[in-house]
Motif scaffolding. Structure first.
Motif, PDB file in Angstrom:
ATOM      1  N   ASP A   1     -59.897 -47.819 -89.834  1.00 16.81           N
ATOM      2  CA  ASP A   1     -58.947 -47.472 -88.776  1.00 16.81           C
ATOM      3  C   ASP A   1     -57.919 -46.466 -89.302  1.00 16.81           C
ATOM      4  OD1 ASP A   1     -57.792 -48.720 -85.964  1.00 16.81           O
ATOM      5  OD2 ASP A   1     -56.219 -47.978 -87.278  1.00 16.81           O
ATOM      6  N   ARG A   2     -57.799 -45.323 -88.605  1.00 15.88           N
ATOM      7  CA  ARG A   2     -56.931 -44.252 -89.075  1.00 15.88           C
ATOM      8  C   ARG A   2     -55.451 -44.611 -88.955  1.00 15.88           C
ATOM      9  NH1 ARG A   2     -59.194 -39.115 -89.761  1.00 15.88           N
ATOM     10  NH2 ARG A   2     -61.440 -39.050 -89.406  1.00 15.88           N
TER      11      ARG A   2
ATOM     12  N   ARG B   1     -52.851 -44.548 -92.026  1.00 11.13           N
ATOM     13  CA  ARG B   1     -51.623 -43.755 -91.969  1.00 11.13           C
ATOM     14  C   ARG B   1     -50.421 -44.583 -92.380  1.00 11.13           C
ATOM     15  NH1 ARG B   1     -48.687 -43.080 -87.249  1.00 11.13           N
ATOM     16  NH2 ARG B   1     -50.526 -43.673 -86.031  1.00 11.13           N
ATOM     17  N   HIS B   2     -50.318 -45.810 -91.883  1.00 12.59           N
ATOM     18  CA  HIS B   2     -49.178 -46.662 -92.218  1.00 12.59           C
ATOM     19  C   HIS B   2     -49.226 -47.098 -93.679  1.00 12.59           C
ATOM     20  CE1 HIS B   2     -47.471 -47.861 -88.081  1.00 12.59           C
ATOM     21  NE2 HIS B   2     -48.187 -46.756 -87.936  1.00 12.59           N
ATOM     22  N   VAL B   3     -50.422 -47.387 -94.198  1.00 13.82           N
ATOM     23  CA  VAL B   3     -50.547 -47.799 -95.599  1.00 13.82           C
ATOM     24  C   VAL B   3     -50.090 -46.673 -96.530  1.00 13.82           C
ATOM     25  CG1 VAL B   3     -52.206 -48.371 -97.421  1.00 13.82           C
ATOM     26  CG2 VAL B   3     -52.344 -49.532 -95.210  1.00 13.82           C
ATOM     27  N   LEU B   4     -50.498 -45.446 -96.230  1.00 18.92           N
ATOM     28  CA  LEU B   4     -50.148 -44.327 -97.101  1.00 18.92           C
ATOM     29  C   LEU B   4     -48.691 -43.909 -96.956  1.00 18.92           C
ATOM     30  CD1 LEU B   4     -53.322 -42.056 -96.922  1.00 18.92           C
ATOM     31  CD2 LEU B   4     -52.809 -43.968 -98.437  1.00 18.92           C
TER      32      LEU B   4
ATOM     33  N   LYS C   1     -39.511 -40.898 -90.051  1.00 20.36           N
ATOM     34  CA  LYS C   1     -40.296 -41.190 -88.857  1.00 20.36           C
ATOM     35  C   LYS C   1     -41.696 -41.664 -89.209  1.00 20.36           C
ATOM     36  CE  LYS C   1     -37.790 -37.838 -85.996  1.00 20.36           C
ATOM     37  NZ  LYS C   1     -37.892 -36.631 -85.135  1.00 20.36           N
ATOM     38  N   ARG C   2     -41.989 -41.736 -90.480  1.00 22.17           N
ATOM     39  CA  ARG C   2     -43.315 -42.168 -90.927  1.00 22.17           C
ATOM     40  C   ARG C   2     -43.342 -43.697 -90.992  1.00 22.17           C
ATOM     41  NH1 ARG C   2     -46.206 -38.664 -94.011  1.00 22.17           N
ATOM     42  NH2 ARG C   2     -46.526 -40.237 -95.615  1.00 22.17           N
ATOM     43  N   LYS C   3     -44.113 -44.296 -90.111  1.00 22.03           N
ATOM     44  CA  LYS C   3     -44.057 -45.742 -89.908  1.00 22.03           C
ATOM     45  C   LYS C   3     -44.911 -46.523 -90.899  1.00 22.03           C
ATOM     46  CE  LYS C   3     -41.425 -44.718 -86.545  1.00 22.03           C
ATOM     47  NZ  LYS C   3     -39.969 -44.780 -86.790  1.00 22.03           N
ATOM     48  N   VAL C   4     -44.487 -47.780 -91.137  1.00 20.64           N
ATOM     49  CA  VAL C   4     -45.203 -48.672 -92.061  1.00 20.64           C
ATOM     50  C   VAL C   4     -45.440 -50.040 -91.423  1.00 20.64           C
ATOM     51  CG1 VAL C   4     -44.260 -47.499 -94.090  1.00 20.64           C
ATOM     52  CG2 VAL C   4     -43.061 -49.480 -93.148  1.00 20.64           C
ATOM     53  N   ASP C   5     -45.283 -50.130 -90.106  1.00 26.70           N
ATOM     54  CA  ASP C   5     -45.292 -51.442 -89.456  1.00 26.70           C
ATOM     55  C   ASP C   5     -46.656 -52.124 -89.510  1.00 26.70           C
ATOM     56  OD1 ASP C   5     -42.456 -51.328 -88.091  1.00 26.70           O
ATOM     57  OD2 ASP C   5     -43.411 -49.393 -87.746  1.00 26.70           O
ATOM     58  N   LEU C   6     -47.739 -51.353 -89.427  1.00 27.84           N
ATOM     59  CA  LEU C   6     -49.054 -51.973 -89.572  1.00 27.84           C
ATOM     60  C   LEU C   6     -49.221 -52.562 -90.967  1.00 27.84           C
ATOM     61  CD1 LEU C   6     -51.451 -49.497 -87.727  1.00 27.84           C
ATOM     62  CD2 LEU C   6     -51.120 -51.915 -87.173  1.00 27.84           C
TER      63      LEU C   6
END
Length: 559
Positions: free
Chosen positions: A494-495, A499-502, A523-528
């Protein structure tokens, strides 16, 4: 020198295929190159051979790789409209991005760069733009010089005479001054409102907030939208977390692909906004070791048709210990890898993916939830107990652009998704951060708490307050971090989750290593990722101190 703990055989290294993004290296089932059905590129290639010069002084010739990119960049639809409105060409250092784009700038200045009509065979015919205004943009003068300095040597005497060229260091005029090619540096105000027909963004991985790169890009995009013109960025692999324009453009592309994949999976109609973006890159496999043997095999693949790049010299540069390993990977392997402060890079996460993984109704899972309201994302993640495969069960994010103005997450939609998860799967535990969602968590606990195999805290079956105990969060995060580095976690590619992991950055404290965004304002999210940590912690607690119990569905019980 190698940064891999285990030596790989030549066969294993050979099997590490690069990542190809974009159409340049796509092939048809019969092995032939996949080329656009309609393009001005063939005519442009012939025009370049007639009027422009190579480095050696003969007629200009594109490499096969460059030619395929040219064909796609000038591809048109059945109405003669360009398929791509904007694009990015990302290649390793020394590949030849500047010479190629210098040629394209001259094409855009006086060449057959605009659709005119169809010939008798049904092929598109191009004509020059009558009032071309081409801009070479960068955040410092040396970057524009890289391109502008190449242009005089490309122009033949016949070219200069036929098109009435008037040369200057930063401004070239043609056709009696009706057409112009200019260099613009670090001034977004100088770009505002210009009626440009084509814009080159040079080294967009260096365009950051501090040098006005963001404002320059926004101005260029606004001009292109207003005037129906196009722009193309050239870049090396960017530094993740620096928030460069190169990074933003890659993220925008990845989000576009995310939407397309989700639309195909759900049967939803693709939106027009997902069309018109060409991204082209060749990147070494994340597991590529930096041994001389491995680089001798891998570098010829990454350089493509740029055979002038000396593999032995590049290997010597990579092995020079004065340069960080991460920077060497970005420069010479075209890999998007983070520096020390980022916890994960693509090489840590991508090898754990398996697109064949599927979450099926009735699977036993644990669930993690991290909720936001307006700016932060709201994330729901499931971890299957049988194989520790992670799946995104729901993601609600603030839309980009004007659509995000005044946006708030639809709480009823999120609530419905949680209930659907409990109806569909055998949920053995659920940990949810209580911030901003206390009332909903109380309702979920009332409906399902009695049937869960472990409690999140002494006071709640589901509520797990990440604000109260830094030590508890740090311990949970270190368990997840170890599981990822040890390869125990799997995912379906899952992209959004990637994105959130990185986006996760290291946060050290007295208890160990926790995590967070790059900065509070990022603005780079980490919620996942936070939701993944919560469901991984739920899995850990279930296995160490859980109970076997009937599961309450809200309407009854099942074993």
């Amino acid at each position: 020198m190698a940064d891999e703990p285990k030596a790989m055989t030549a066969e294993e290294i050979e099997a590490l295929e690069p990542t190809y993004i974009g159409p340049t290296w796509q092939r048809n089932p019969d092995g032939s190159w996949h080329l656009p059905e309609r393009t001005l590129g063939w005519q442009i290639a012939g025009w370049c051979a007639e009027w422009l010069l190579s480095k050696e002084g003969g007629p200009w010739r594109f490499t096969n790789e460059q030619l395929r990119f040219l064909l796609w960049w000038y591809a048109v639809d059945e109405h003669g409209v360009f398929i791509y409105r904007k694009g990015v060409l990302q290649r390793m250092k020394g590949w030849g991005k500047d010479p190629l784009l210098a040629v394209l700038c001259l094409v855009e200045l006086v060449g057959p760069s605009r659709f005119s009509h169809w010939d008798a065979a049904g092929n598109p015919v191009g004509v020059p733009h009558p009032q071309a205004w081409v801009q070479v943009t960068a955040v410092n003068q040396s970057q524009t010089t890289n391109t502008m300095a190449l242009i005089p040597s490309l122009m033949s005497d016949a070219f200069r005479k036929a098109y009435g060229i008037k040369e200057g260091a930063i401004l070239i005029r043609a056709n009696g001054g009706k057409c112009r090619l200019e260099a613009v540096t670090s001034s977004y105000r100088a770009l505002e409102g210009k009626r440009t027909s084509f814009t080159l963004l040079n080294e967009s991985h260096h365009w950051i907030l501090g040098n006005h790169g963001h404002q320059m890009y926004e101005t260029i995009d606004g001009n292109a939208t207003k005037l129906d013109s196009r722009y193309l960025a050239i870049t090396n692999a960017y530094l993740p977390g620096e928030d460069s324009v190169g990074e933003r453009m890659r993220e925008a592309y990845d989000k576009m692909v995310e939407r397309q994949e989700r639309a195909r999976a759900t049967g939803e109609e693709l939106q027009a906004v997902d069309i018109g973006y060409l991204y082209d890159s060749i990147e070494a496999h994340p597991k590529t070791p930096l041994t001389e043997e491995a680089l001798t095999i891998v570098l010829p693949k990454i350089r493509g048709d740029a055979v002038w790049l000396n593999v032995k010299t590049i290997i010597q540069s990579i092995h020079d210990t004065t340069m960080s390993i991460a920077r060497s990977r970005r420069m010479w392997l075209n890999q998007v890898v983070a520096d020390e402060d980022a916890i994960y890079g693509p090489g840590d996460w991508e090898p754990l993916g398996d697109e064949e993984l599927m979450l099926r109704p009735g699977d036993e899972i644990v669930v993690g939830f991290d909720g936001g309201k307006s700016d932060d994302s709201t994330a729901l993640v499931g971890l299957r107990l049988s194989d520790l495969s992670a799946f995104v069960l729901g993601l609600w994010e603030k839309p980009d652009g004007p659509a995000g103005d005044g946006w708030e997450v639809n709480r009823l939609q999120v609530d419905s998704a949680v209930h659907e998860v409990f109806r569909t799967f055998k949920v053995k535990a659920m940990y949810a951060d209580v911030a901003l969602w206390e009332s909903f968590i109380l309702e979920w606990e009332a409906a399902y708490g009695e049937g869960l195999g472990v409690k999140a805290s002494e006071r709640s079956s589901i509520g797990w307050d990440m604000r109260q105990s830094l030590q508890r969060v740090t311990r949970a995060h270190e368990r997840l971090m170890t599981a990822i580095f040890d390869g125990r976690i799997k995912h379906d590619g899952d992209r959004s989750l990637k994105r959130h992991v990185l986006n996760v950055f290291r946060r050290e404290n007295n208890y160990g290593v926790s995590f967070g965004k790059q900065s509070r304002e990022s603005k780079r999210k980490v919620d996942l990722y936070a939701a993944l940590m919560l469901c991984h912690e739920a899995m850990h607690d279930l296995r160490t101190r859980g109970k076997k119990q009937k599961v309450k569905t809200g309407r009854g019980y099942f074993l």
